[in-house]
Design a protein around this motif. Structure first.
Motif, PDB file in Angstrom:
ATOM      1  N   GLY A  23       6.106  10.071  80.430  1.00  0.00           N
ATOM      2  CA  GLY A  23       4.956  10.168  81.189  1.00  0.00           C
ATOM      3  C   GLY A  23       4.767  11.582  81.494  1.00  0.00           C
ATOM      4  O   GLY A  23       4.982  12.514  80.475  1.00  0.00           O
ATOM      5  N   LEU A  24       3.720  12.000  82.377  1.00  0.00           N
ATOM      6  CA  LEU A  24       3.488  13.363  82.600  1.00  0.00           C
ATOM      7  C   LEU A  24       4.176  14.062  83.769  1.00  0.00           C
ATOM      8  O   LEU A  24       4.645  13.174  84.768  1.00  0.00           O
ATOM      9  N   ILE A  25       4.957  15.055  83.835  1.00  0.00           N
ATOM     10  CA  ILE A  25       5.624  15.876  84.912  1.00  0.00           C
ATOM     11  C   ILE A  25       4.828  15.780  86.325  1.00  0.00           C
ATOM     12  O   ILE A  25       3.658  16.128  86.137  1.00  0.00           O
ATOM     13  N   GLY A  26       5.190  15.121  87.066  1.00  0.00           N
ATOM     14  CA  GLY A  26       4.577  14.680  88.420  1.00  0.00           C
ATOM     15  C   GLY A  26       3.974  13.404  88.225  1.00  0.00           C
ATOM     16  O   GLY A  26       3.721  12.833  89.478  1.00  0.00           O
TER      17      GLY A  26
ATOM     18  N   LEU B 111      -0.860  26.164  79.926  1.00  0.00           N
ATOM     19  CA  LEU B 111      -0.106  26.407  78.626  1.00  0.00           C
ATOM     20  C   LEU B 111       1.148  26.355  78.411  1.00  0.00           C
ATOM     21  O   LEU B 111       1.930  26.422  77.477  1.00  0.00           O
ATOM     22  N   LEU B 112       1.877  26.160  79.663  1.00  0.00           N
ATOM     23  CA  LEU B 112       3.408  26.081  79.685  1.00  0.00           C
ATOM     24  C   LEU B 112       3.725  24.734  79.350  1.00  0.00           C
ATOM     25  O   LEU B 112       4.902  24.858  78.858  1.00  0.00           O
ATOM     26  N   ALA B 113       3.148  23.862  79.761  1.00  0.00           N
ATOM     27  CA  ALA B 113       3.557  22.551  79.442  1.00  0.00           C
ATOM     28  C   ALA B 113       2.526  21.675  78.805  1.00  0.00           C
ATOM     29  O   ALA B 113       1.789  20.537  79.338  1.00  0.00           O
ATOM     30  N   PRO B 114       2.311  21.870  77.267  1.00  0.00           N
ATOM     31  CA  PRO B 114       1.520  20.830  76.661  1.00  0.00           C
ATOM     32  C   PRO B 114       1.856  19.624  76.277  1.00  0.00           C
ATOM     33  O   PRO B 114       3.256  19.318  76.336  1.00  0.00           O
ATOM     34  N   VAL B 115       0.924  18.757  76.143  1.00  0.00           N
ATOM     35  CA  VAL B 115       1.252  17.619  75.776  1.00  0.00           C
ATOM     36  C   VAL B 115       1.092  17.609  74.228  1.00  0.00           C
ATOM     37  O   VAL B 115       0.095  17.776  73.672  1.00  0.00           O
ATOM     38  N   ILE B 116       2.304  16.837  73.629  1.00  0.00           N
ATOM     39  CA  ILE B 116       2.295  17.154  72.088  1.00  0.00           C
ATOM     40  C   ILE B 116       2.290  15.539  71.667  1.00  0.00           C
ATOM     41  O   ILE B 116       2.884  14.855  71.964  1.00  0.00           O
TER      42      ILE B 116
ATOM     43  N   ILE C  61       5.991  18.701  76.816  1.00  0.00           N
ATOM     44  CA  ILE C  61       7.066  19.714  76.736  1.00  0.00           C
ATOM     45  C   ILE C  61       6.980  20.829  77.554  1.00  0.00           C
ATOM     46  O   ILE C  61       5.824  21.202  77.934  1.00  0.00           O
ATOM     47  N   ILE C  62       8.036  21.780  78.019  1.00  0.00           N
ATOM     48  CA  ILE C  62       7.937  22.929  78.733  1.00  0.00           C
ATOM     49  C   ILE C  62       8.277  23.993  77.752  1.00  0.00           C
ATOM     50  O   ILE C  62       9.575  24.014  77.249  1.00  0.00           O
ATOM     51  N   LEU C  63       7.296  25.208  77.468  1.00  0.00           N
ATOM     52  CA  LEU C  63       7.768  26.043  76.588  1.00  0.00           C
ATOM     53  C   LEU C  63       8.521  27.220  77.688  1.00  0.00           C
ATOM     54  O   LEU C  63       8.023  28.336  78.203  1.00  0.00           O
TER      55      LEU C  63
END
Lengths: 158, 70
Positions: A24-27, A108-113, A124-126
């Motif tokens: 899912g998405l964070i949150g 831009l910290l947590a893009p969806v790949i 993911i979290i960069l």
């Protein structure tokens, strides 16, 4: 199959068009299935939840307006998503559009790949990348929109 | 919540393959070493909360907001 959406009404889609995010998405961890719908501007699209009609995110491919964007996909993520080359991947950043589009920020910290070939992806979290959840990108998007006509990858035409 | 007391250099094992070690205790700060398989994401909670918050805000955008941009 039919998907109901508060913003766009009822939409008829093929199951093969579904983008599935394993965690899912964070949150929004319960939300694992989405469809990417076009917006008026080809730089942005709507990531619409399949199961929650009123849940949709404005997304954009950061490389379309921020070409310096850079990160490494860990071996583990590559394996998990079955990705062997950069070309397999499309990236979506979640945008916050303030009322009247006076301000747009991109996460831009947590893009969806997403693996383009099977439409499976994950957020993911960069860590330690220097990127944040709030990059002010209104001007970048406006500038990029001028010479951009190609639709966002994986968008379902309606 | 399970609460365990640990001293410096002592560890906790979770699920047989995640090890948390107390590296240093100084004033009101604790340094923790984490050994976990690579497929287990480890993040500071603030980072998670910030991303959650952004996603919540993002989910409130409306097509009208976006259309007025173009």
């Amino acid at each position: 199959m039919k998907v109901s959406s508060t913003r766009f009404g009822e939409i008829d889609i093929k199951e093969t068009e579904i983008i599935s995010l394993s965690n899912g998405l964070i949150g929004f961890e319960e939300e694992t299935n989405f469809i990417l719908l076009p917006s008026k501007n080809p730089l942005t699209g709507w990531l619409q939840s399949i199961k929650t009609p009123n849940l949709a995110f404005v997304v954009s491919n950061p490389y379309d307006f921020y070409s310096n964007y850079e990160f490494n996909l860990t071996d583990n993520d590559q394996k998990e998503l079955n990705i062997s080359k950069a070309d397999d991947v499309t990236v979506l950043s979640i945008l916050v559009v303030k009322s009247g589009a006076e301000e747009i920020t991109a996460n831009l910290l947590a893009p969806v790949i997403i693996n383009k070939n099977n439409r499976c992806g994950k957020q993911i979290i960069l860590n330690n990348s220097g990127y944040s959840t709030k990059h002010y990108v209104l001007n970048d998007i406006k500038k990029a929109a001028k010479n951009h006509s190609k639709e966002l990858e994986l968008t379902v035409s309606r | 919540m399970l609460i365990l007391s640990r001293k410096k250099d002592e560890s906790i094992i979770i699920d047989g393959n995640i090890e948390l070690t107390i590296i240093e205790v100084k004033d009101n700060q604790v340094r923790i070493g984490i050994n976990a398989p690579k497929n287990i994401p480890v993040h500071r909670k603030e980072v998670y909360q910030e991303i959650q918050q952004q996603a919540k805000e993002a989910s409130l955008s409306s097509p009208e907001d976006l259309d007025s941009l173009f």
